[in-house]
Enzyme design. Structure first.
Site, PDB file in Angstrom:
ATOM      1  N   CYS A   1      -0.238  -8.613  12.401  1.00  0.00           N
ATOM      2  CA  CYS A   1      -0.193  -8.759  13.853  1.00  0.00           C
ATOM      3  C   CYS A   1      -1.040  -9.925  14.342  1.00  0.00           C
ATOM      4  O   CYS A   1      -1.434  -9.963  15.501  1.00  0.00           O
ATOM      5  CB  CYS A   1      -0.647  -7.465  14.530  1.00  0.00           C
ATOM      6  SG  CYS A   1       0.577  -6.146  14.483  1.00  0.00           S
TER       7      CYS A   1
ATOM      8  N   SER B   1      -2.129  -4.754  10.381  1.00  0.00           N
ATOM      9  CA  SER B   1      -1.710  -5.803   9.452  1.00  0.00           C
ATOM     10  C   SER B   1      -0.484  -6.530   9.992  1.00  0.00           C
ATOM     11  O   SER B   1       0.396  -5.920  10.607  1.00  0.00           O
ATOM     12  CB  SER B   1      -1.395  -5.201   8.078  1.00  0.00           C
ATOM     13  OG  SER B   1      -2.554  -4.679   7.488  1.00  0.00           O
TER      14      SER B   1
ATOM     15  N   LYS C   1      -9.514  -2.218   0.949  1.00  0.00           N
ATOM     16  CA  LYS C   1      -9.374  -1.116   1.899  1.00  0.00           C
ATOM     17  C   LYS C   1     -10.080   0.148   1.405  1.00  0.00           C
ATOM     18  O   LYS C   1     -10.661   0.894   2.193  1.00  0.00           O
ATOM     19  CB  LYS C   1      -7.899  -0.809   2.152  1.00  0.00           C
ATOM     20  CG  LYS C   1      -7.045  -2.002   2.551  1.00  0.00           C
ATOM     21  CD  LYS C   1      -7.465  -2.656   3.830  1.00  0.00           C
ATOM     22  CE  LYS C   1      -6.419  -3.678   4.289  1.00  0.00           C
ATOM     23  NZ  LYS C   1      -6.827  -4.447   5.455  1.00  0.00           N
TER      24      LYS C   1
ATOM     25  N   ARG D   1       0.841  -1.187   0.000  1.00  0.00           N
ATOM     26  CA  ARG D   1       0.000   0.000   0.000  1.00  0.00           C
ATOM     27  C   ARG D   1       0.879   1.241   0.000  1.00  0.00           C
ATOM     28  O   ARG D   1       1.941   1.264   0.611  1.00  0.00           O
ATOM     29  CB  ARG D   1      -0.888   0.024   1.249  1.00  0.00           C
ATOM     30  CG  ARG D   1      -2.072  -0.899   1.184  1.00  0.00           C
ATOM     31  CD  ARG D   1      -2.973  -0.733   2.403  1.00  0.00           C
ATOM     32  NE  ARG D   1      -2.425  -1.384   3.589  1.00  0.00           N
ATOM     33  CZ  ARG D   1      -1.841  -0.755   4.591  1.00  0.00           C
ATOM     34  NH1 ARG D   1      -1.714   0.564   4.561  1.00  0.00           N
ATOM     35  NH2 ARG D   1      -1.371  -1.423   5.626  1.00  0.00           N
TER      36      ARG D   1
ATOM     37  N   TYR E   1      -0.766  -3.506  -7.408  1.00  0.00           N
ATOM     38  CA  TYR E   1      -0.732  -4.262  -6.153  1.00  0.00           C
ATOM     39  C   TYR E   1      -2.097  -4.243  -5.463  1.00  0.00           C
ATOM     40  O   TYR E   1      -2.844  -3.271  -5.526  1.00  0.00           O
ATOM     41  CB  TYR E   1       0.335  -3.700  -5.210  1.00  0.00           C
ATOM     42  CG  TYR E   1       0.180  -4.205  -3.803  1.00  0.00           C
ATOM     43  CD1 TYR E   1       0.581  -5.501  -3.477  1.00  0.00           C
ATOM     44  CD2 TYR E   1      -0.441  -3.442  -2.825  1.00  0.00           C
ATOM     45  CE1 TYR E   1       0.392  -5.997  -2.197  1.00  0.00           C
ATOM     46  CE2 TYR E   1      -0.633  -3.931  -1.547  1.00  0.00           C
ATOM     47  CZ  TYR E   1      -0.210  -5.210  -1.238  1.00  0.00           C
ATOM     48  OH  TYR E   1      -0.411  -5.696   0.018  1.00  0.00           O
TER      49      TYR E   1
ATOM     50  N   ARG F   1       1.671 -12.227  -0.519  1.00  0.00           N
ATOM     51  CA  ARG F   1       0.283 -12.527  -0.166  1.00  0.00           C
ATOM     52  C   ARG F   1      -0.239 -13.797  -0.807  1.00  0.00           C
ATOM     53  O   ARG F   1       0.267 -14.246  -1.837  1.00  0.00           O
ATOM     54  CB  ARG F   1      -0.615 -11.367  -0.626  1.00  0.00           C
ATOM     55  CG  ARG F   1      -0.295 -10.024   0.029  1.00  0.00           C
ATOM     56  CD  ARG F   1      -0.911  -9.902   1.380  1.00  0.00           C
ATOM     57  NE  ARG F   1      -0.527  -8.675   2.081  1.00  0.00           N
ATOM     58  CZ  ARG F   1      -1.255  -8.115   3.040  1.00  0.00           C
ATOM     59  NH1 ARG F   1      -2.394  -8.669   3.410  1.00  0.00           N
ATOM     60  NH2 ARG F   1      -0.836  -7.028   3.641  1.00  0.00           N
TER      61      ARG F   1
ATOM     62  N   ASP G   1     -10.323  -9.927   8.231  1.00  0.00           N
ATOM     63  CA  ASP G   1      -9.738  -8.611   8.008  1.00  0.00           C
ATOM     64  C   ASP G   1     -10.696  -7.443   8.214  1.00  0.00           C
ATOM     65  O   ASP G   1     -10.303  -6.430   8.763  1.00  0.00           O
ATOM     66  CB  ASP G   1      -9.169  -8.539   6.591  1.00  0.00           C
ATOM     67  CG  ASP G   1      -8.230  -7.363   6.383  1.00  0.00           C
ATOM     68  OD1 ASP G   1      -7.472  -7.039   7.310  1.00  0.00           O
ATOM     69  OD2 ASP G   1      -8.261  -6.764   5.300  1.00  0.00           O
TER      70      ASP G   1
ATOM     71  N   HIS H   1     -11.551  -2.370  10.573  1.00  0.00           N
ATOM     72  CA  HIS H   1     -10.439  -3.249  10.216  1.00  0.00           C
ATOM     73  C   HIS H   1     -10.383  -4.372  11.260  1.00  0.00           C
ATOM     74  O   HIS H   1      -9.500  -4.405  12.114  1.00  0.00           O
ATOM     75  CB  HIS H   1      -9.150  -2.423  10.201  1.00  0.00           C
ATOM     76  CG  HIS H   1      -7.964  -3.137   9.654  1.00  0.00           C
ATOM     77  ND1 HIS H   1      -6.669  -2.802  10.001  1.00  0.00           N
ATOM     78  CD2 HIS H   1      -7.848  -4.153   8.770  1.00  0.00           C
ATOM     79  CE1 HIS H   1      -5.818  -3.588   9.361  1.00  0.00           C
ATOM     80  NE2 HIS H   1      -6.501  -4.415   8.613  1.00  0.00           N
TER      81      HIS H   1
END
Length: 657
Positions: A320, A318, A276, A118, A267, A438, A343, A296
């Site tokens: 975590c 992200s 997002k 991002r 991406y 990913r 997510d 989130h």
């Protein structure tokens, strides 16, 4: 600390405006052509689907953007198997993906190394008033809670990038639903893109295709335009056959008109505009306008040995552990975890005043490194079929590899890194897989997907967790005293930076609600919206907790074993939700009583529970000071008084500790 300020005002109950920046851009191009006496003719053909079959609003949007971007052809996506086979063949032909024969229907994409995450610094929200987007900041301090762009600057940026940006390429029309098609909690969007990778990925991540068009009618839909910014013929050589324009990448959102306009990056987070961009940035503005929450957060269902099931939502930054928790294999006998989403959560009160949540996504876009049969066997079983992997390493036997899988490949298999380095070894100076590599995989094939994950009514939320990577000072789990205190806990979240964005290194960053990169409007107003939620129902609000799986001892080792053992913390949380007397008051919230966490079966691990729950006066004095400093510099007078009062109370309790 500034205690009050006039909040930026806007009518958030108003519907989306029918004006369009993309329509304005088309008119500007037409006016310019008229000045040059150039005739603007339709120069594209519809090679798949029927343009005339689209609803008038959708067709107008498509035709306007085609006129602006000048693709050579249109493809109206229907989500069929025939279509995805054709899309895969196009990407194989163009060298964008390669097959992974070790698995069923799995593919590997390697991006341009300049297009791997991002781009927060190039992501903007567009409003008339700057402070409807970002909070006031202290003079001389750069804001970190979003980026604002004026409407005039957006028009200039569109004009500089989009005219003719799809020349020689196909414009794909992707109708998609965020949430189960037809659910009262769901929203619909149309994404136009020149990337077949985006089409294939959106097919996984959203409900995409003809059935969505059937539900649009004349209702509003979010308009999303994306281009990789590489018109044909190319003027520069592609890296890894991955079209992008990193130098000119920009990701913009217009809440007022419901538009998302993204250029230059292929991406995921920058190009899969349902994720997002829609689900959080635009979604949070819609949620505020309509009285719900777009967050989130993962959503999981947990069933105890007595067969009682409850649902929990949890916000972590992200990388975590969101996916690991959402797909946990619990170590305690009799417990069952089922995944609703890993997510994003959209949460709305039902007609009885109960807060219910849906996962607006249809797939998992998980961080690969660190995922293994040891850490998350469910994710591994989920992603080894029908999956698009991006920027992971490949193995000589046709499989994938990333850091964390060292024990899962045989010694006679060689590894080619994501950068193309053959015979990669640990001694190489660069990682095998990009830290933000990913897997994009369908949620429906998850072995523990919750039976109600597509229930249009959503699932009832009993508890909300906040958390992050905190090596020092923050206990394993604690509970807020009440809703206002819980909102303050969410607002003051801090965590080590992750690989999902441009930030480098392991610095502790403020990441309120794990939403710092995703706020669609002023964070102070966002806090006020959260505070208002308890006044929207007569029912009890979900209990709020903070968890920290990542506290370390004096030798730098993790205190808590984590992964499947986290069910022991969830068990205590469930007891608190049921009102059981298993907590003791502390300065920061309710902590588990001694021996309230079930440690049966892991006694031999010698977990230092005293250290895991230690509350250091010095640490928390510094923590409160850091939070106050952050609010004073980054939010100023936009911080609601209720949050400041909670901080004053916290400091007083710490001082008396």
């Amino acid at each position: 600390m500034v205690l009050s300020s006039k909040m930026a005002s806007q009518n958030y109950s108003a519907p989306l405006k029918s004006c369009s920046f993309l329509k304005d851009a088309v008119c500007a191009v037409q006016a310019k052509n008229k000045e040059l006496n150039q005739v603007q003719a339709r120069n594209y053909t519809c090679v798949y689907g029927s343009l005339s079959a689209l609803q008038p609003k959708v067709r107008s949007f498509v035709e306007d953007c085609a006129q602006l971007c000048k693709p050579s052809s249109l493809h109206i996506c229907d989500g069929s198997e025939k279509e995805i086979r054709n899309i895969i063949n196009i990407m194989r032909r163009d060298g964008m993906i390669e097959p992974l024969p070790k698995y069923e229907n799995c593919w590997l994409a390697r991006t341009d190394p300049g297009d791997v995450a991002r781009v927060e610094s190039k992501t903007f929200i567009i409003t008339d008033n700057k402070y409807d987007t970002v909070p006031h900041t202290k003079e001389g301090v750069k804001g970190t809670l979003g980026n604002w762009m004026s409407k005039d600057d957006l028009k200039k940026n569109i004009d500089q990038r989009f005219p003719g940006c799809m020349a020689g390429r196909t414009m794909y029309v992707i109708p998609f639903s965020m949430g189960p098609v037809g659910s009262p909690l769901s929203k619909i969007g149309i994404e136009l893109t020149d990337s077949p990778y985006v089409v294939a990925s959106m097919r996984v991540m959203t409900r995409m295709g003809k059935q969505v068009l059937d539900h649009i009618n004349e209702n509003d839909f979010v308009k999303a335009l994306h281009s990789v910014g590489c018109p044909l013929p190319l003027t520069k050589e592609l890296v890894n056959n991955w079209p992008c324009d990193p130098q000119n990448t920009i990701v913009t959102h217009v809440p007022e008109t419901g538009e998302i306009i993204s250029y230059g990056s292929g991406y995921g987070g920058n190009s899969l505009l349902g994720k997002k961009c829609f689900a959080l940035r635009i979604g949070s503005t819609i949620a505020r306008r309509e009285g719900w929450l777009a967050e989130h957060m993962l959503i999981l269902g947990i069933t105890n040995p007595k067969g009682v099931k409850k649902y929990i939502a949890a916000a972590f930054p992200s990388a975590c552990g969101k996916t690991n928790l959402a797909m946990m294999t619990p170590s305690l006998p009799g417990y069952k975890i089922e995944c609703v989403g890993d997510d994003i959560a959209w949460m709305k009160f039902d007609e009885d005043g109960i807060l219910r949540a849906i996962n607006p996504e249809n797939g998992f876009f998980g961080v690969a490194p660190g995922t293994s049969m040891h850490t998350n066997p469910v994710a591994m079983k989920t992603c080894l079929s029908n999956t698009i992997f991006t920027n992971v390493a490949k193995t000589s036997d046709g499989g994938v590899f990333w850091e964390g899988m060292e024990k899962e490949i045989s010694n006679d298999v060689s590894i080619t890194s994501w950068l193309g380095e053959e015979n990669w070894t640990k001694e190489s100076k660069k990682p095998a897989a990009h830290p933000n590599s990913r897997f994009c995989t369908p949620a429906g094939q998850c072995p523990i997907i919750d039976p109600a994950w597509e229930d249009p009514k959503g699932v009832p939320i009993s508890a909300i967790l906040f958390g992050g990577r905190r090596p020092q000072g923050v206990p394993l789990v604690y509970e807020s005293f009440d809703w206002k205190h819980g909102v303050m806990i969410g607002s003051s979240m801090r965590s080590e930076a992750t690989a999902a964005a441009e930030h480098k290194g392991k610095m502790i960053m403020h990441d309120p609600f794990a939403m710092r990169p995703f706020f669609g409007y002023n964070f102070g107003q966002y806090l006020q919206h959260w505070l208002s939620m308890e006044n929207r129902t007569e029912k009890e609000m979900p209990n709020i907790f903070h968890v920290n799986w990542f506290r370390k001892d004096d030798n730098g080792k993790f205190i808590w074993p984590g992964f499947g053992e986290n069910v022991r913390v969830l068990e205590w949380i469930l007891k608190r939700v049921d009102g059981e007397d298993v907590a003791v008051e502390s300065p920061i919230g309710y902590l588990p009583k001694a021996e309230a966490i079930n440690m049966e079966g892991i006694e031999d691990q010698n977990v230092d529970m005293e250290k895991a729950f230690e509350i250091s006066k010095d640490f928390w004095t510094e923590e409160v000071a850091a939070i106050n400093k952050y609010f004073d510099e980054q939010v100023r007078g936009d911080v609601p008084d209720e949050i400041l009062e909670q901080l004053i109370k916290l400091k007083k309790r710490i001082d008396q500790h």
